[in-house]
Design an enzyme around this catalytic site. Structure first.
Site, PDB file in Angstrom:
ATOM      1  N   SER A 143      11.397  31.122   4.523  1.00 41.67           N
ATOM      2  CA  SER A 143      10.849  29.761   4.547  1.00 41.67           C
ATOM      3  C   SER A 143      10.717  29.353   6.011  1.00 41.67           C
ATOM      4  O   SER A 143      11.403  29.905   6.881  1.00 41.67           O
ATOM      5  CB  SER A 143      11.797  28.807   3.825  1.00 41.67           C
ATOM      6  OG  SER A 143      11.457  27.459   4.072  1.00 41.67           O
ATOM      7  N   TYR A 156      20.145  24.325   2.910  1.00 41.34           N
ATOM      8  CA  TYR A 156      19.025  25.227   2.643  1.00 41.34           C
ATOM      9  C   TYR A 156      18.578  25.917   3.927  1.00 41.34           C
ATOM     10  O   TYR A 156      18.300  27.119   3.947  1.00 41.34           O
ATOM     11  CB  TYR A 156      17.877  24.422   2.040  1.00 41.34           C
ATOM     12  CG  TYR A 156      16.656  25.234   1.675  1.00 41.34           C
ATOM     13  CD1 TYR A 156      16.728  26.288   0.765  1.00 41.34           C
ATOM     14  CD2 TYR A 156      15.412  24.928   2.235  1.00 41.34           C
ATOM     15  CE1 TYR A 156      15.606  27.022   0.427  1.00 41.34           C
ATOM     16  CE2 TYR A 156      14.278  25.659   1.890  1.00 41.34           C
ATOM     17  CZ  TYR A 156      14.387  26.700   0.999  1.00 41.34           C
ATOM     18  OH  TYR A 156      13.267  27.425   0.660  1.00 41.34           O
TER      19      TYR A 156
END
Length: 259
Positions: A143, A156
């Protein structure tokens, strides 16, 4: 003596997190490219339905229910293969958007176990099979969170930084072996479940993530980049491919249209 690389039609591509979103889209693209896809995820019904869809379309697909954080189950799964051509480490996800001061340690632990340890488990278990193929590819779907931080995302972000570093380090450690390591780092992707899962099923909060963004990325957009990277000639390694929607300049700067 140079060993010829077998054609895609005779090669296996394992895709984790294939029950929906980017994983399911990637499995479809690789099946269309001629790979024999093995779909893994915890939700048995979904991967079986996808396998049936792909088989009906004339492709080769097998569903295998698997929790990537269960090392014993992963090791057993790996025994089914002599060689593997492609491993797409896609299983992961985000939980919560709390600041560091109040974040839930269990959410952090779960994200780390899925995004990092799950990737480690599959990669370790299948690396000998990828080697044996003579032209293996490990894909880590990370990501943009693995490359820059943002408020409310530390758990995250930490997990995706871990996934990024895993890919980067593995590439250094296995250079000279017939295995490529590719990292695909998507930015804002709108799927049915990502934000909904992150916010515990709160549809209103999930919708606000994409509010005013005319065209966030789709799962198909990301799957297209994965398939493109995987199908480059064997000597070409796409080390890192960052893909964002045009409206997103960074993790913290997004153009949102107002009415």
């Amino acid at each position: 003596m140079v060993t010829a690389v077998p054609p895609a039609a005779s090669r296996i591509a394992v895709v984790t997190g294939a029950s929906g979103g980017i994983g399911a889209a990637t499995a479809r693209r690789l099946a269309e490219a001629g790979y024999r896809v093995v779909l893994t995820a915890r939700r048995k019904d979904r991967i079986e339905a996808l396998a049936e869809e792909l088989t009906a379309a004339g492709h080769s697909a097998t569903a295998y229910p698997l929790d990537v954080t269960d090392r014993a189950a992963v090791d057993e799964f790996a025994t089914a293969f002599r060689t593997v051509g492609v491993l797409v480490n896609n299983a992961g996800g985000a939980l919560g958007a709390d600041p560091v001061a109040t974040g839930d340690p269990q959410d952090w632990r779960t994200m780390y176990e899925t995004n990092v340890i799950g990737t480690l488990n599959l990669t370790q278990a299948l690396l000998p099979k990828l080697d044996a193929s003579g032209d293996g590819t490990v894909v880590v779907v990370s990501s943009t969170a693995g490359h820059a931080t943002y408020e409310g995302g530390a758990g995250y972000v930490a997990a995706k930084h871990g996934a990024h570093v895993l890919a980067e380090t593995l590439r250094l450690e296995i250079v000279g072996r017939p295995v490529r390591v590719i990292e695909i780092a998507p930015g804002m992707v709108k799927t049915e479940e990502f934000a909904l899962t992150r916010f515990g099923g709160d549809a209103e909060k999930a919708a606000r993530v994409y509010e005013g963004v005319a065209e966030p990325l789709t799962a198909d957009d990301v799957a297209d980049t994965v398939a493109w990277a995987v199908t480059r000639p064997p000597h070409v390694n796409i080390d890192l491919l960052v893909v964002r929607p045009r409206a997103q300049a960074s993790n913290t700067k997004v153009h949102r249209e107002t009415r």
